[in-house]
Design an enzyme around this catalytic site. Structure first.
Site, PDB file in Angstrom:
ATOM      1  NE  ARG A 164      19.859  37.426  14.315  1.00 19.32           N
ATOM      2  CZ  ARG A 164      20.877  37.972  14.203  1.00 19.32           C
ATOM      3  NH1 ARG A 164      21.777  37.123  14.668  1.00 19.32           N
ATOM      4  NH2 ARG A 164      21.399  38.690  13.146  1.00 19.32           N
ATOM      5  CG  HIS A 195      24.317  30.183  11.797  1.00 17.06           C
ATOM      6  ND1 HIS A 195      25.287  30.594  12.266  1.00 17.06           N
ATOM      7  CD2 HIS A 195      23.832  31.340  11.051  1.00 17.06           C
ATOM      8  CE1 HIS A 195      25.655  31.788  12.205  1.00 17.06           C
ATOM      9  NE2 HIS A 195      24.786  32.242  11.411  1.00 17.06           N
TER      10      HIS A 195
END
Ligand code: PNS
Length: 172
Positions: free
Chosen positions: A89, A16
């Site tokens: 991802r 993050h």
């Protein structure tokens, strides 16, 4: 350009933080929007999730941490944002995210979603893996910042055990 980076951040991970820092150098304003979700029981209460983010991001002037509840599309309109930002991802993230983006666009046609591809070294990290590894006392120094690692271990272990673990994983 003002972008919203929404999430549960339960807790914030190194992945993050990498996305937020990259976004801060690309966009004028980044709002990190922490979901206050009554349906999912988070490990960290909203205030703690916000506090961790604020501590880690205080020195980046164009990043703000806020809480939101209800629909992201409504919050987006309220903040007069230009885009929602999400990290990608894996291929399965892409499948999930394209559906979320389409749903949000249908709820509010002005809503655009932008993606930043997660750097490979962070692509296996998730908050849920960090919680699970921590609960078994595993090394989470590669998943979350040290300040978060200590708070995460504290959810499962007593203070002396936590300090011993922090020494073992050289995260002090
Ligand atoms: O970090 P997460 O849990 O992957 O973030 C998911 C999030 C917060 C972006 C998503 O659940 C969301 O936007 N929730 C707000 C409620 C909403 O708008 N629901 C409709 C789309 S799922």
């Amino acid at each position: 350009m003002r972008v919203i980076f929404p999430g549960s951040f339960d807790p914030v991970t190194l992945g993050h933080l990498n996305i937020i820092k990259r976004a801060a150098s690309l966009f004028d304003e980044v709002i990190v929007a922490v979901l206050e979700n009554n349906q999912k029981q988070p490990l960290f209460p909203t205030e703690e999730r916000i506090e961790m983010l604020e501590e880690l991001l205080y020195d980046i002037d164009n990043v703000e941490v806020e809480v939101f509840s209800g629909l992201l599309a409504d919050y987006y309109r309220l903040k007069d944002a230009d885009a929602v930002l999400r990290g990608l991802r894996t291929p399965s993230d892409y499948e999930y995210e394209r559906q979320l983006a389409a749903l949000n666009h249908s709820l509010y046609p002005g809503l655009e979603t932008l993606f930043l591809v997660t750097e490979t070294r962070y692509s296996f990290i998730s908050s849920s893996y960090a919680r699970e590894v921590a609960s078994y006392g595993g090394n989470i120094s590669g998943l979350v910042p040290c300040s978060v690692a200590r708070k995460l271990y504290r959810k499962f272990f007593s203070d002396p055990v936590v300090e011993e673990k922090m020494k073992q994983i050289q995260c002090l």
